[in-house]
Enzyme design. Structure first.
Site: not given
Length: 360
Positions: A14, A108-109
């Site tokens: 993350d 983003d993850e």
């Protein structure tokens, strides 16, 4: 809990305050300062907040007005999704150096299955550390990670040592970890469900574990089975490297409410340009067009139409958007408009999957 010979080694990576961190990376004047991506002190919604802003209680999905109240010296910047996509692609390229089993959840993850990996490294924890180091060395951005035997526990673990940290939950630690975990920390348990659990005397995993499957199903419906399984470390969802994207959208919140359909069409034309760009960049077409309308009283309405052939270009789908706008009379002045494509032309492939036993 799952048998030892079926343990998988899953990493959840993350990125830390991703959008805000990219803005601080590209603009040194923003470094060390409270930054909100999206929104404004008048209206709009915060998409992301830097850790400097989070110290004041600023969070994503918060109104810009409230963010300004909490942090008077906050700096609002416009989102640059092209740039975030560019950086996200580079991060994923690092992931693919270690495994092809990468399931992106957002820009983003992502989940990574490193049970069998390209480096031949038996330690998922060391791989996670190496990946985080690579992200910082190559891109000057920080990431956190969670490592465990399944996606659920890895996701929970990645939040424990944020920012710029990681947490490994080894197989022998899983049950005690889950028993001691507050239910509001369980991924998939929202505020409403957590409050309901608290009212029932369920505060930690050990309390949840005392409930039978029948009780949980009665109390929470189909989710009862999920809660029964996860508190026992059972979560069989595989990392899906070809996770299908179900929709692509673009929307905009306006600085002033709009009452005229003529002005709305002007705004929708700009939104359609952005949506077309995203469709082309993702090499995607769709059949279902949805118009999203959020009124000044914050009520929301969607209007959809499915056509017989796939569309991608603005000139193709804008007439449908116009039709949806005039489909019925507006209920109030409008603060946000959005257009999305569903029923995309993505094809599902069977993912490669392997389960092997290694040391963590």
């Amino acid at each position: 809990m799952q048998e030892e010979d079926t343990y998988r080694k899953i990493i959840h990576v993350d990125m830390d305050a991703f959008y805000a961190s990219v803005e601080q990376l590209d603009n040194p004047e923003l470094r060390g300062k409270p930054v909100a991506v999206g929104g404004s002190e008048v209206r709009g919604v915060v998409s992301a907040a830097s850790y400097e802003a989070r110290k004041f209680g600023v969070r994503s999905a918060m109104s810009g007005y409230l963010a300004k109240q909490k942090c008077p010296h906050i700096i609002f910047v416009k989102p640059r999704y092209d740039r975030y996509q560019e950086i996200s692609t580079k991060v994923r390229e690092i992931f693919y150096e270690y495994t092809d089993l990468v399931e992106p959840l957002s820009l983003d993850e992502a989940y990574l299955d490193v049970t069998k990996n390209k480096k031949g490294n038996p330690s998922a924890s060391l791989i996670a550390q190496e990946i985080r180091d690579r992200i910082y060395d190559d891109l000057e951005l920080r990431a956190s990670a969670g490592i465990s035997i399944n996606k659920f526990i890895a996701k929970v673990a990645s939040d424990i040592n944020k920012p710029n940290g990681q947490k490994t939950i080894n197989p022998e630690e899983v049950l005690s970890f889950l028993e001691d975990l507050p239910v509001n920390k369980f991924y998939g348990v929202g505020k409403v469900t957590a409050a309901k659990m608290h009212n029932l005397g369920i505060f930690k995993g050990e309390d949840l574990k005392k409930k039978s499957l029948e009780e949980l199903t009665t109390l929470f419906g189909k989710s009862g089975q999920f809660y029964f399984n996860i508190v026992r470390g059972m979560h069989k969802s595989k990392v899906k490297p070809d996770r299908i994207r179900k929709s692509i959208a673009a929307e905009r919140t306006f600085s002033e409410n709009i009452s005229s359909e003529i002005f709305m069409l002007e705004r929708l034309d700009k939104i359609a340009e952005e949506l077309e760009r995203r469709m082309i960049n993702s090499e995607t077409k769709g059949k279902t067009i949805t118009l999203k309308i959020k009124y000044s009283d914050f009520t929301q309405q969607t209007r959809s139409k499915t056509v017989h052939h796939f569309l991608q270009k603005k000139e193709e789908f804008m007439p449908v958007v116009k039709e949806l706008l005039y489909q019925e009379k507006l209920q109030n002045s409008v603060r946000l408009l959005g257009i999305s494509f569903g029923n995309l032309d993505t094809e599902k492939k069977e993912p490669f999957w392997v389960q092997l036993k290694f040391e963590f």
